[in-house]
Motif scaffolding. Structure first.
Motif, PDB file in Angstrom:
ATOM      1  N   ALA A 231       0.856  -1.185   0.000  1.00  0.00           N
ATOM      2  CA  ALA A 231       0.000   0.000   0.000  1.00  0.00           C
ATOM      3  C   ALA A 231       0.893   1.236   0.000  1.00  0.00           C
ATOM      4  CB  ALA A 231      -0.917  -0.012   1.215  1.00  0.00           C
ATOM      5  N   THR A 232       0.704   2.120  -0.984  1.00  0.00           N
ATOM      6  CA  THR A 232       1.681   3.185  -1.227  1.00  0.00           C
ATOM      7  C   THR A 232       1.553   4.395  -0.316  1.00  0.00           C
ATOM      8  OG1 THR A 232       0.297   4.211  -2.942  1.00  0.00           O
ATOM      9  CG2 THR A 232       1.901   2.538  -3.660  1.00  0.00           C
ATOM     10  N   ASN A 233       0.518   4.461   0.505  1.00  0.00           N
ATOM     11  CA  ASN A 233       0.470   5.562   1.480  1.00  0.00           C
ATOM     12  C   ASN A 233      -0.403   5.178   2.666  1.00  0.00           C
ATOM     13  OD1 ASN A 233      -2.209   5.987   0.640  1.00  0.00           O
ATOM     14  ND2 ASN A 233      -2.009   8.209   0.664  1.00  0.00           N
ATOM     15  N   LEU A 234      -0.562   6.115   3.561  1.00  0.00           N
ATOM     16  CA  LEU A 234      -1.232   5.890   4.834  1.00  0.00           C
ATOM     17  C   LEU A 234      -2.672   5.398   4.663  1.00  0.00           C
ATOM     18  CD1 LEU A 234      -0.983   8.348   7.816  1.00  0.00           C
ATOM     19  CD2 LEU A 234      -3.215   7.544   7.083  1.00  0.00           C
ATOM     20  N   ASN A 235      -3.480   6.127   3.916  1.00  0.00           N
ATOM     21  CA  ASN A 235      -4.894   5.771   3.789  1.00  0.00           C
ATOM     22  C   ASN A 235      -5.098   4.427   3.096  1.00  0.00           C
ATOM     23  OD1 ASN A 235      -5.883   8.038   5.101  1.00  0.00           O
ATOM     24  ND2 ASN A 235      -6.007   9.250   3.246  1.00  0.00           N
ATOM     25  N   THR A 236      -4.315   4.168   2.042  1.00  0.00           N
ATOM     26  CA  THR A 236      -4.465   2.883   1.369  1.00  0.00           C
ATOM     27  C   THR A 236      -4.022   1.739   2.277  1.00  0.00           C
ATOM     28  OG1 THR A 236      -2.290   3.129   0.320  1.00  0.00           O
ATOM     29  CG2 THR A 236      -4.196   3.833  -0.951  1.00  0.00           C
ATOM     30  N   GLY A 237      -2.992   1.992   3.088  1.00  0.00           N
ATOM     31  CA  GLY A 237      -2.525   0.958   4.002  1.00  0.00           C
ATOM     32  C   GLY A 237      -3.539   0.621   5.073  1.00  0.00           C
ATOM     33  N   GLU A 238      -4.134   1.650   5.676  1.00  0.00           N
ATOM     34  CA  GLU A 238      -5.136   1.408   6.710  1.00  0.00           C
ATOM     35  C   GLU A 238      -6.355   0.707   6.122  1.00  0.00           C
ATOM     36  OE1 GLU A 238      -5.877   5.075   8.758  1.00  0.00           O
ATOM     37  OE2 GLU A 238      -3.907   5.080   9.730  1.00  0.00           O
TER      38      GLU A 238
END
Length: 329
Positions: A231-238
């Motif tokens: 996941a390339t950033n915070l929101n996509t990871g969460e």
């Protein structure tokens, strides 16, 4: 984002009002510092989105450095990572005429026009985190080496997977975001070194956690051999963590996230993530202020600056805690 809808005049007026009423406290969208002096020691920071720990950490670093150097810093962030939201803030900045603006452009093409207006008005422009394709606008660009971060994510995921055979997915934010596009590029190149792993491409999430969760569950249905997600950033990871949890695949499908927000750090500790690729946003903010001051005072300006990245796992997270992002200053 690549949305090019027209910005209403009232939005620009609202941005001016919000910028003028900023106050201290550490949240993106709030500001610290007083009125600019007669020799204009006023700086402005325009992050990519409000209330995101990465940008809050950047703001903290920028505020501390500005104060230490005798400058004031005001911060105003858009509600969405979207040029339609960021453009009126840039327009509003022109009315206040700070000496320099630190900005994370939300689109590498669409924000060129508004940022050129700053330069034309005599405002020094410093890019922080993201950047334009047009390199003639900014005096300096400070960012993580995002392509290298993508490579680090691929190597980390491959180590987690071991010799198992299967597929991996990348969840990106929006097309035209320079940082996350570079991360995907680095990942795509590096993962080819591992013949047991098949890269099935990237999917865009519009920087929305719920959309990210949906993309993960849909991919699991069509690719039962899924071994990992980057996941390339915070929101996509969460969002990806939520999707794997819902599908009962937490830990079975390895999740490597980018960034180290409080929620992501908590998820790493409880096993929802297997690794995080953390940036150093506080240093990006500090360096941005330093480059702005250099540009204003005739000092030596560095056109491109890359900051550290580190891979963090549950086993070494205590030793790497300095890279954890803040929720307030």
């Amino acid at each position: 984002m690549t949305d090019t809808r027209k910005i209403a005049g009232l939005a620009a007026l609202a941005a001016v009002s919000l910028l003028a009423t900023a106050c201290g406290g550490g949240q993106v969208g709030q500001s610290s510092g007083g009125s600019s002096s007669s020799d204009n020691k006023s700086l402005a920071l325009i992050p990519g989105i409000t209330a995101e720990p990465f940008y809050i950490s950047m703001q903290c670093g920028a505020e501390a450095e500005a104060k230490a150097k005798g400058y004031t810093l005001k911060t105003q962030a858009p509600q969405k990572f979207d040029p339609a939201d960021q453009t009126p803030i840039v327009t509003g900045i022109l009315a206040n005429k700070p000496a320099a603006v630190l900005i994370a452009p939300t689109d590498d093409k669409a924000m060129a026009g508004p940022m050129k207006q700053l330069k034309t008005a005599g405002v020094k422009v410093i890019e922080v985190d993201t950047s334009l394709q047009d390199t003639s606008v900014a005096e300096s660009s400070i960012s993580s080496n995002n392509e290298q971060g993508g490579k680090l994510a691929a190597d980390t995921l491959a180590k987690l997977v071991g010799d198992k055979k299967g597929s991996v997915l990348v969840l990106n934010t929006t097309a035209g975001t320079s940082t996350t596009d570079a991360r995907e590029k680095g990942f795509k190149e590096e993962i080819t070194k591992y013949p047991n792993i098949t890269y099935i491409g990237q999917q865009y999430t519009d920087n929305d956690a719920a959309t990210s969760a949906q993309k993960v569950t849909a991919t699991l249905s069509s690719n039962p051999d899924l071994l990992g997600v980057f996941a390339t950033n915070l929101n996509t990871g969460e969002g990806a963590a939520t999707g794997l949890r819902t599908a009962g695949k937490t830990g079975t499908v390895n999740l490597v996230g980018f960034d180290a927000s409080p929620k992501e750090v908590s998820d790493l500790k409880d096993g929802s993530f297997q690794a995080l690729i953390a940036q150093d946003p506080g240093t990006i903010g500090k360096d941005g202020v330093d480059q702005a001051i250099a540009a204003l005072t005739g000092g030596s300006v560095t056109r491109n600056i890359s900051t550290d990245l580190v891979s963090i796992t549950k086993d070494d997270m205590d030793q790497q805690s300095k890279y954890f992002y803040k929720s307030s200053c």
